[in-house]
Design a protein around this motif. Structure first.
Motif, PDB file in Angstrom:
ATOM      1  N   CYS A 193     -28.280  -6.354 -56.098  1.00  0.00           N
ATOM      2  CA  CYS A 193     -28.488  -4.888 -56.456  1.00  0.00           C
ATOM      3  C   CYS A 193     -29.611  -4.351 -55.730  1.00  0.00           C
ATOM      4  O   CYS A 193     -29.799  -3.136 -55.201  1.00  0.00           O
ATOM      5  N   GLY A 194     -30.617  -5.053 -55.562  1.00  0.00           N
ATOM      6  CA  GLY A 194     -31.758  -4.861 -54.541  1.00  0.00           C
ATOM      7  C   GLY A 194     -31.479  -4.385 -53.121  1.00  0.00           C
ATOM      8  O   GLY A 194     -31.859  -3.337 -52.545  1.00  0.00           O
ATOM      9  N   SER A 195     -30.460  -5.220 -52.459  1.00  0.00           N
ATOM     10  CA  SER A 195     -30.170  -4.790 -51.236  1.00  0.00           C
ATOM     11  C   SER A 195     -29.419  -3.536 -51.242  1.00  0.00           C
ATOM     12  O   SER A 195     -29.579  -2.615 -50.438  1.00  0.00           O
ATOM     13  N   ALA A 196     -28.491  -3.444 -52.439  1.00  0.00           N
ATOM     14  CA  ALA A 196     -27.690  -2.039 -52.546  1.00  0.00           C
ATOM     15  C   ALA A 196     -28.564  -0.709 -52.753  1.00  0.00           C
ATOM     16  O   ALA A 196     -28.522   0.249 -52.471  1.00  0.00           O
ATOM     17  N   TRP A 197     -29.920  -1.116 -53.458  1.00  0.00           N
ATOM     18  CA  TRP A 197     -30.625   0.017 -54.032  1.00  0.00           C
ATOM     19  C   TRP A 197     -31.438   0.553 -52.611  1.00  0.00           C
ATOM     20  O   TRP A 197     -31.719   1.643 -52.458  1.00  0.00           O
ATOM     21  N   VAL A 198     -31.870  -0.595 -51.652  1.00  0.00           N
ATOM     22  CA  VAL A 198     -32.480  -0.035 -50.618  1.00  0.00           C
ATOM     23  C   VAL A 198     -31.789   0.719 -49.703  1.00  0.00           C
ATOM     24  O   VAL A 198     -32.123   1.730 -49.112  1.00  0.00           O
ATOM     25  N   GLU A 199     -30.458   0.626 -49.669  1.00  0.00           N
ATOM     26  CA  GLU A 199     -29.559   1.076 -48.975  1.00  0.00           C
ATOM     27  C   GLU A 199     -29.320   2.571 -49.500  1.00  0.00           C
ATOM     28  O   GLU A 199     -29.241   3.501 -48.521  1.00  0.00           O
ATOM     29  N   ALA A 200     -29.391   2.652 -50.678  1.00  0.00           N
ATOM     30  CA  ALA A 200     -29.431   3.985 -51.310  1.00  0.00           C
ATOM     31  C   ALA A 200     -30.443   4.980 -50.886  1.00  0.00           C
ATOM     32  O   ALA A 200     -30.173   6.099 -50.952  1.00  0.00           O
ATOM     33  N   GLY A 201     -31.520   4.155 -50.735  1.00  0.00           N
ATOM     34  CA  GLY A 201     -32.760   4.972 -50.428  1.00  0.00           C
ATOM     35  C   GLY A 201     -32.479   5.401 -49.069  1.00  0.00           C
ATOM     36  O   GLY A 201     -32.886   6.677 -48.585  1.00  0.00           O
ATOM     37  N   CYS A 202     -32.128   4.545 -48.120  1.00  0.00           N
ATOM     38  CA  CYS A 202     -31.694   4.956 -46.696  1.00  0.00           C
ATOM     39  C   CYS A 202     -30.825   6.340 -46.463  1.00  0.00           C
ATOM     40  O   CYS A 202     -30.888   7.391 -46.084  1.00  0.00           O
TER      41      CYS A 202
END
Length: 220
Positions: free
Chosen positions: A111-120
């Motif tokens: 989920c952290g990986s997906a969340w940082v991509e959402a930030g990008c």
């Protein structure tokens, strides 16, 4: 800003056909993460100069070498250096969860990986709003294609990342905190058709758990 559960499941290696129970648990982990912290990002837009051996950002003292940068930025006269991070708080959350429940910690990491991509993605949307008459390339990062990881220190220095986001680069060129992404986005006056996303361009293609499971970041 919303965390994409399907993307988190792909990072987990489960794919779009994940059992309903797993999807529900991932959704619960994602909801808690979104309630706890949000991605933070910074970026700067630089003039771009095309040279024989590199795409240069003179004001950033950064030279983007290799065929990936050459192809992606061929029609651009500006480039954006972007950084997004979940910060040290996520690393602390992950360590705490690892001590309590390792299987749930693995979900939190995905989920952290997906969340940082959402930030990008949010940063890209902001750029589109700021420059409505310009066209953006796909974002691409050190480690994709032949864009070297050795660019990480220069990008961090150009963005003043340690002071602004608390991000540093290790001797092995990893970003710290762990859930941190750097990227380059070109700006042009015409639609950009070159694409960087996909297994063919990824530096992790030989070891990727998604590919071993018969999926990819693009297909799930």
């Amino acid at each position: 800003m919303q965390l994409n559960i399907d993307e988190a499941l792909r990072y987990l290696g489960a794919g779009a056909q994940a059992p309903a129970a797993l999807r529900q648990e991932m959704a619960d982990v994602a909801r808690q993460l979104m309630q706890t912290l949000r991605p933070r990002y910074i970026y700067r837009v630089y003039p771009l100069r095309h040279e024989e051996h590199a795409e240069l950002l003179p004001d950033a003292d950064v030279a983007l070498t290799g065929s990936t940068a050459r192809r992606m930025l061929a029609q651009c006269d500006q480039a954006v250096l972007l950084m997004c991070t979940l910060g040290a708080q996520f690393d602390t959350l992950l360590r705490t969860q690892q001590a309590r429940d390792m299987s749930r910690a693995v979900m939190l990491d995905a989920c952290g990986s997906a969340w940082v991509e959402a930030g990008c993605d949010a940063a890209e949307q902001e750029l589109k709003t700021r420059f409505p008459e310009r066209y953006l390339t796909d974002r691409f990062s050190p480690g994709y294609g032949d864009l070297p990881l050795t660019l990480q220190p220069g990008i961090c220095a150009a963005l003043d990342a340690q002071r602004r986001l608390g991000v540093t680069v290790t001797e092995s060129l990893l970003l710290n905190p762990a859930k941190t992404v750097t990227a380059v986005i070109g700006l042009a006056d015409a639609p950009q058709m070159a694409r960087i996303r996909g297994c063919a361009y990824c530096a992790l293609r030989q070891t990727c758990a998604l590919r071993k499971g018969g999926t990819s970041c693009a297909t799930g």
